[in-house]
Enzyme design. Structure first.
Site, PDB file in Angstrom:
ATOM      1  N   LYS A  54      27.210  10.967 -28.475  1.00 56.17           N
ATOM      2  CA  LYS A  54      28.481  10.976 -27.747  1.00 56.17           C
ATOM      3  C   LYS A  54      28.491  12.077 -26.690  1.00 56.17           C
ATOM      4  O   LYS A  54      27.920  13.148 -26.924  1.00 56.17           O
ATOM      5  CB  LYS A  54      29.589  11.227 -28.772  1.00 56.17           C
ATOM      6  CG  LYS A  54      30.993  11.181 -28.235  1.00 56.17           C
ATOM      7  CD  LYS A  54      31.992  11.406 -29.353  1.00 56.17           C
ATOM      8  CE  LYS A  54      32.237  12.872 -29.601  1.00 56.17           C
ATOM      9  NZ  LYS A  54      33.650  13.287 -29.509  1.00 56.17           N
ATOM     10  N   LYS A  95      29.562  17.922 -37.425  1.00 55.21           N
ATOM     11  CA  LYS A  95      29.872  19.293 -36.987  1.00 55.21           C
ATOM     12  C   LYS A  95      29.292  20.333 -37.943  1.00 55.21           C
ATOM     13  O   LYS A  95      28.972  21.438 -37.521  1.00 55.21           O
ATOM     14  CB  LYS A  95      31.375  19.471 -36.780  1.00 55.21           C
ATOM     15  CG  LYS A  95      31.875  18.631 -35.615  1.00 55.21           C
ATOM     16  CD  LYS A  95      32.970  19.271 -34.793  1.00 55.21           C
ATOM     17  CE  LYS A  95      33.118  18.524 -33.480  1.00 55.21           C
ATOM     18  NZ  LYS A  95      34.278  18.837 -32.696  1.00 55.21           N
ATOM     19  N   LYS A 100      32.426  17.757 -24.792  1.00 51.06           N
ATOM     20  CA  LYS A 100      32.704  18.888 -23.894  1.00 51.06           C
ATOM     21  C   LYS A 100      32.083  20.189 -24.382  1.00 51.06           C
ATOM     22  O   LYS A 100      31.892  21.119 -23.601  1.00 51.06           O
ATOM     23  CB  LYS A 100      34.209  19.037 -23.669  1.00 51.06           C
ATOM     24  CG  LYS A 100      35.023  19.301 -24.921  1.00 51.06           C
ATOM     25  CD  LYS A 100      36.486  19.516 -24.578  1.00 51.06           C
ATOM     26  CE  LYS A 100      37.409  18.536 -25.266  1.00 51.06           C
ATOM     27  NZ  LYS A 100      37.335  18.460 -26.728  1.00 51.06           N
TER      28      LYS A 100
HETATM   29  N1  AQP Z   1      32.392  10.622 -25.355  1.00 50.58           N
HETATM   30  C1  AQP Z   1      33.602  10.126 -25.577  1.00 50.58           C
HETATM   31  N2  AQP Z   1      33.849   8.822 -25.320  1.00 50.58           N
HETATM   32  C2  AQP Z   1      35.081   8.312 -25.536  1.00 50.58           C
HETATM   33  N3  AQP Z   1      36.124   9.040 -25.995  1.00 50.58           N
HETATM   34  C3  AQP Z   1      35.919  10.330 -26.269  1.00 50.58           C
HETATM   35  N4  AQP Z   1      36.702  11.308 -26.734  1.00 50.58           N
HETATM   36  C4  AQP Z   1      35.999  12.455 -26.824  1.00 50.58           C
HETATM   37  N5  AQP Z   1      34.734  12.261 -26.429  1.00 50.58           N
HETATM   38  C5  AQP Z   1      34.642  10.943 -26.071  1.00 50.58           C
HETATM   39  C6  AQP Z   1      38.101  11.123 -27.066  1.00 50.58           C
HETATM   40  O1  AQP Z   1      38.828  12.187 -26.484  1.00 50.58           O
HETATM   41  C7  AQP Z   1      39.932  12.513 -27.333  1.00 50.58           C
HETATM   42  C8  AQP Z   1      39.985  13.977 -27.576  1.00 50.58           C
HETATM   43  O2  AQP Z   1      38.893  14.424 -28.288  1.00 50.58           O
HETATM   44  P1  AQP Z   1      38.934  15.862 -28.938  1.00 50.58           P
HETATM   45  O3  AQP Z   1      38.794  16.899 -27.924  1.00 50.58           O
HETATM   46  O4  AQP Z   1      40.135  16.021 -29.779  1.00 50.58           O
HETATM   47  O5  AQP Z   1      37.720  15.840 -29.918  1.00 50.58           O
HETATM   48  P2  AQP Z   1      36.327  15.224 -29.813  1.00 50.58           P
HETATM   49  O6  AQP Z   1      36.410  13.758 -30.051  1.00 50.58           O
HETATM   50  O7  AQP Z   1      35.463  16.005 -30.764  1.00 50.58           O
HETATM   51  O8  AQP Z   1      35.916  15.479 -28.288  1.00 50.58           O
HETATM   52  P3  AQP Z   1      34.677  16.263 -27.743  1.00 50.58           P
HETATM   53  O9  AQP Z   1      34.746  16.228 -26.248  1.00 50.58           O
HETATM   54  O10 AQP Z   1      33.419  15.757 -28.385  1.00 50.58           O
HETATM   55  O11 AQP Z   1      34.999  17.735 -28.207  1.00 50.58           O
HETATM   56  P4  AQP Z   1      34.077  18.755 -28.952  1.00 50.58           P
HETATM   57  O12 AQP Z   1      32.862  18.898 -28.078  1.00 50.58           O
HETATM   58  O13 AQP Z   1      34.870  20.002 -29.042  1.00 50.58           O
HETATM   59  O14 AQP Z   1      33.759  18.173 -30.294  1.00 50.58           O
HETATM   60  C9  AQP Z   1      39.756  11.699 -28.604  1.00 50.58           C
HETATM   61  O15 AQP Z   1      40.636  10.596 -28.520  1.00 50.58           O
HETATM   62  C10 AQP Z   1      38.352  11.253 -28.560  1.00 50.58           C
HETATM   63  O16 AQP Z   1      38.161  10.019 -29.205  1.00 50.58           O
END
Ligand code: AQP
Length: 338
Positions: A201, A119, A204
Site C-alpha cells: 500500500k 505495524k 504517508k
Molecule cells: N494507499 C491507499 N489507498 C487507498 N486508500 C488509502 N488510505 C490510506 N492509504 C491508502 C485511506 O486513507 C484514510 C486515512 O488513513 P489513515 O491515515 O487513518 O491510516 P492509514 O490507512 O494507515 O494511512 P497511511 O497513509 O498508510 O498512514 P500511515 O503511513 O501512518 O500508516 C483511510 O480511509 C485509508 O483507508
C-alpha cells in the site's frame, strides 16, 4: 437548531492520521469521496491525532501536520459551511468511549487485525498497547457520532467490521445504543500502491519518499516520482495480472480522469511505458494543482484555520456527549450530581 432535513440526512464520519503529509492514497481512497458525499450526508471529518501516536511521532511535526491536515481537508474541497471538521484530541469523549468499548472487545478479535500485524513488524521496537487497541479507538470515533456510513480505503475495511461487531455486541448486552455503521469504499481509489513496491500500500509514513505522491509536493517532484515508478520489463499498457506497477498507475490515472481501463489501454496502444508514465505524472500534478494553490493560501491564515478547528470541536463535543451520556447510563455509571 437542527432543521428537519438535517435530522433526516444520514451521517458520515471519517478521518486521516497526521502521521505524515497526506498522499494521493489518502486523497483517492478517502478524501475525494468525502467531498462528493458532503452534499447528501451530514459529514463529520476528523484529524485523528490520537491514532497517530500509536507510532512514535516528533511532537513538533505532529502539531504542525495536525493544522496542515485540517488545511488540506479544506483545500481538497471539504466545505466548513457544510461539514464539521475537528481534531480528535480536542474532544475527550473519544478516549472516554474507547475505554468502555475496550471492556466490550475481545483480545482474540483484536489479535486478528492485519494492520496490527503489519505495524508490529514495521515498528518492532515499539509494539505498544495503543497499537493493539487502535481499532477500539476507531470504533469509538465512529460510534460516538451514531455514524451511518464510513468512507475509507479497502485497508480499513477490517476495522469497520470490528466496529460493527463491537456495536452489535454492546447493543445486544445493554439495549439499542449505537447505529451500526456501513463502510463506503470507492472502486478505483480503494487501494493505491507504493510507487517503489507496487505489492504494498502507498503509505504517508513510508521512509522512502519516492514511494508516495504527497498531495502538496511540487509538480516536478510528482512527475519525477511517477517516471521512476517501478514497473515490469514489458512495454504494453494493459491491466493484467503480473503488472502490479502498471495496474497501479492505470488505477491512479483512471481515478483522476474518470477514464476506464479499456479507454486507457486504447489511448496508449503502441506507445511505451515512458509516454504513459509522463501522462500519469502530468495528470496527477495538474489535477492536484488547485488543491496545492488553495493549501498555500490557507496555510497563511492560521487564525481562520483555528476558528474552523474550534467551531468543529464544539459541535463534535456536543454530539459526542449525547452518545457518551447514554453509554454511561447504560453500563451503570452513577451520574455526577448536578
Ligand atoms: N494507499 C491507499 N489507498 C487507498 N486508500 C488509502 N488510505 C490510506 N492509504 C491508502 C485511506 O486513507 C484514510 C486515512 O488513513 P489513515 O491515515 O487513518 O491510516 P492509514 O490507512 O494507515 O494511512 P497511511 O497513509 O498508510 O498512514 P500511515 O503511513 O501512518 O500508516 C483511510 O480511509 C485509508 O483507508
Amino acid at each position: 437548531m437542527e432543521t428537519n432535513t438535517e435530522i433526516k440526512r444520514k451521517r458520515i464520519f471519517s478521518g486521516v492520521q497526521p502521521s505524515g503529509v497526506l498522499t494521493i492514497g489518502n486523497y483517492l481512497g478517502a478524501i475525494k469521496n468525502w467531498v462528493t458525499l458532503q452534499d447528501d450526508y451530514e459529514c463529520i471529518y476528523c484529524v485523528v491525532d490520537m491514532h497517530a501516536i500509536t507510532v512514535r511521532q516528533t511532537p513538533a511535526d505532529l502539531r504542525r501536520r495536525t493544522l496542515e491536515g485540517l488545511a488540506l481537508y479544506i483545500a481538497c474541497g471539504i466545505d466548513p459551511q457544510k461539514s464539521t471538521m475537528f481534531v480528535q484530541s480536542h474532544v475527550p469523549a473519544h478516549a472516554e468511549l474507547s475505554w468502555v468499548l475496550s471492556c466490550n472487545t475481545m483480545f482474540g478479535e483484536l489479535s486478528r487485525m492485519t494492520q496490527f500485524k503489519d505495524k508490529s513488524q514495521k515498528h518492532a521496537d515499539n509494539i505498544n498497547a495503543g497499537l493493539f487497541t487502535y481499532p477500539v479507538l476507531m470504533a469509538a470515533d465512529i460510534l460516538l457520532y451514531q455514524t451511518d456510513v464510513v468512507p475509507v480505503g479497502i485497508d480499513q475495511k477490517q476495522h469497520i467490521e470490528i466496529a460493527r461487531d463491537i456495536a452489535e455486541r454492546f447493543n445486544g448486552v445493554y439495549g439499542d445504543t449505537f447505529v451500526i455503521p456501513e463502510p463506503y469504499i470507492s472502486k478505483t481509489g480503494m487501494k493505491i500502491t507504493s510507487l517503489t513496491d507496487p505489492t504494498k500500500k502507498m503509505s504517508k509514513s513510508d521512509p522512502n519518499p519516492n514511494s508516495y505522491i504527497q498531495i502538496i509536493e511540487t509538480r516536478d517532484e510528482t512527475i519525477k516520482k511517477v517516471k521512476r515508478a517501478v514497473t515490469d520489463s514489458g512495454s504494453e499498457v494493459k491491466f493484467e495480472e503480473g503488472k502490479d506497477g502498471i495496474c497501479n498507475l492505470m488505477n491512479i490515472y483512471s481515478a483522476f480522469t474518470g477514464k476506464s481501463y479499456d479507454d486507457i489501454e486504447k489511448e496508449f496502444e503502441g506507445k511505451g511505458y515512458g509516454d504513459f508514465k509522463l501522462a500519469v505524472g502530468e495528470t496527477c500534478a495538474d489535477k492536484l494543482q488547485p488543491v496545492r494553490d488553495e493549501f498555500a493560501r490557507l496555510s497563511a491564515d492560521k487564525a481562520y484555520l483555528e476558528g474552523i478547528m474550534k467551531e468543529g470541536a464544539d459541535r463534535a463535543a456536543y454530539l459526542a456527549r449525547k452518545t457518551l451520556s447514554k453509554v454511561y447510563r447504560k453500563v451503570g455509571f452513577y451520574a455526577k450530581p448536578q
